[in-house]
Design an enzyme around this catalytic site. Structure first.
Site, PDB file in Angstrom:
ATOM      1  N   GLY A  52       0.843  -1.185   0.000  1.00 20.95           N
ATOM      2  CA  GLY A  52       0.000   0.000   0.000  1.00 20.95           C
ATOM      3  C   GLY A  52       0.876   1.231   0.000  1.00 20.95           C
ATOM      4  O   GLY A  52       2.065   1.168   0.342  1.00 20.95           O
ATOM      5  N   GLN A  57       3.077  10.146   1.043  1.00 21.26           N
ATOM      6  CA  GLN A  57       4.367   9.453   1.146  1.00 21.26           C
ATOM      7  C   GLN A  57       5.295   9.755  -0.028  1.00 21.26           C
ATOM      8  O   GLN A  57       6.475   9.406   0.029  1.00 21.26           O
ATOM      9  CB  GLN A  57       4.163   7.934   1.240  1.00 21.26           C
ATOM     10  N   CYS A 105       6.323   0.154   7.116  1.00 23.61           N
ATOM     11  CA  CYS A 105       5.878   1.297   6.334  1.00 23.61           C
ATOM     12  C   CYS A 105       7.029   1.754   5.457  1.00 23.61           C
ATOM     13  O   CYS A 105       8.174   1.799   5.915  1.00 23.61           O
ATOM     14  CB  CYS A 105       5.457   2.426   7.273  1.00 23.61           C
ATOM     15  N   LEU A 106       6.746   2.101   4.221  1.00 21.53           N
ATOM     16  CA  LEU A 106       7.806   2.562   3.320  1.00 21.53           C
ATOM     17  C   LEU A 106       8.481   3.822   3.860  1.00 21.53           C
ATOM     18  O   LEU A 106       9.641   4.083   3.558  1.00 21.53           O
ATOM     19  CB  LEU A 106       7.232   2.835   1.925  1.00 21.53           C
ATOM     20  N   HIS A 147      -4.137   1.580   7.826  1.00 24.10           N
ATOM     21  CA  HIS A 147      -2.772   2.131   7.816  1.00 24.10           C
ATOM     22  C   HIS A 147      -2.649   3.228   6.754  1.00 24.10           C
ATOM     23  O   HIS A 147      -2.117   4.314   7.028  1.00 24.10           O
ATOM     24  CB  HIS A 147      -1.784   0.983   7.550  1.00 24.10           C
ATOM     25  N   GLU A 148      -3.157   2.959   5.561  1.00 22.16           N
ATOM     26  CA  GLU A 148      -3.017   3.943   4.479  1.00 22.16           C
ATOM     27  C   GLU A 148      -3.871   5.176   4.725  1.00 22.16           C
ATOM     28  O   GLU A 148      -3.438   6.304   4.472  1.00 22.16           O
ATOM     29  CB  GLU A 148      -3.374   3.314   3.125  1.00 22.16           C
ATOM     30  N   HIS A 151      -2.362   7.687   6.927  1.00 22.90           N
ATOM     31  CA  HIS A 151      -1.394   8.599   6.294  1.00 22.90           C
ATOM     32  C   HIS A 151      -2.081   9.888   5.817  1.00 22.90           C
ATOM     33  O   HIS A 151      -1.447  10.939   5.760  1.00 22.90           O
ATOM     34  CB  HIS A 151      -0.721   7.927   5.083  1.00 22.90           C
TER      35      HIS A 151
HETATM   36 NI    NI Z   1       2.815   3.451   5.581  1.00 23.30          NI
END
Ligand code: NI
Length: 187
Positions: A52, A57, A105-106, A147-148, A151
Site C-alpha cells: 500500500g 508518502q 511502512c515505506l 494504515h493507508e 497517512h
Molecule cells: Ni505506511
C-alpha cells in the site's frame, strides 16, 4: 511511468492532513496529470515492494491511497488484495473485534511494530474514474486500509502502538519476534 521518492519519517508532509481531491481533476484521459500521478504512485509501490502507499508518502498532500497484494511465498498466510485506487476514502464503519499485526511502512523502512486495530472496516471512496465505491474489508485488507488512510490524517503506525517493547528493527524482528508474529508487510 516513474518511480517517485519516498518521504520518510521526519518529513513534515507525513504529519499534514491531506486535501480532498477535486473529482473534476480525474477526467478519464490517461494523459491527465492526476491520472499520470496515480500511475506513478502504483509504480512506486511496486518498485518498493509495498502492499500500500498514500500520496503524502511521495510528497503530495492529497487524499489518494493505493493497495494491492498478490500472494507469494514471503507472506503465504495473507489474503490477496486486488489493486485498489481509492480517492477521498472515509472509514464509515469499524468491526467490533481487534486484530494485532506487525506493521511496516515505506516511510519507516527498517522498523516493524505490533499494532492493534479494529478487525474490519467499511470504506467509502471514489475510484480513479470518479465513481463511488464501497469496500467491506476484514483481516489483512482492513489493516492495510486503516494504515493507508491514517497517512491521509498525518498519522503513522507507531502513533497507534500501545506497547513499544514491540517496536523493532527488521533484523531484530526476524531474530526475536518472527516466530510469535504473523508475517509483516511493508504498507
Ligand atoms: Ni505506511
Amino acid at each position: 511511468m516513474a518511480v517517485l521518492k519516498i518521504a520518510r519519517l521526519g518529513n513534515p508532509i507525513l504529519r499534514r492532513v491531506a486535501q480532498p481531491v477535486d473529482l473534476e481533476q480525474l477526467n478519464g484521459d490517461p494523459e491527465n496529470e492526476l491520472q499520470k500521478f496515480i500511475d506513478d504512485l502504483i509504480d512506486t509501490m511496486h518498485d518498493e515492494g509495498g502492499v500500500g502507499i498514500a500520496a503524502p508518502q511521495v510528497g503530495r498532500s492529497q487524499q489518494i491511497v493505493i493497495a494491492e497484494y498478490v500472494g507469494n511465498e514471503r507472506y503465504p498466510d495473507q489474503e490477496n488484495i486486488p489493486l485498489s485506487v481509492l480517492i477521498n476514502p472515509v472509514i464509515t464503519r469499524y468491526g467490533t473485534g481487534t486484530l494485532s499485526f506487525w506493521e511496516g511502512c515505506l516511510s519507516l523502512n527498517d522498523l516493524r511494530g505490533l499494532v492493534t486495530r479494529p478487525d474490519a472496516v467499511t470504506v467509502e471512496a471514489f475510484d480513479r474514474t470518479g465513481q463511488p465505491v464501497t469496500i467491506e474489508a476484514s483481516g489483512f485488507f482492513a489493516v492495510v486500509l486503516q494504515h493507508e488512510i491514517d497517512h491521509l490524517h498525518g498519522k503513522v503506525f507507531i502513533d497507534r502502538m500501545t506497547d513499544f517493547s514491540r517496536l523493532a528493527y527488521y533484523e531484530e524482528f526476524q531474530e526475536y519476534w518472527l516466530e510469535e508474529a504473523s508475517q509483516p508487510a511493508e504498507i
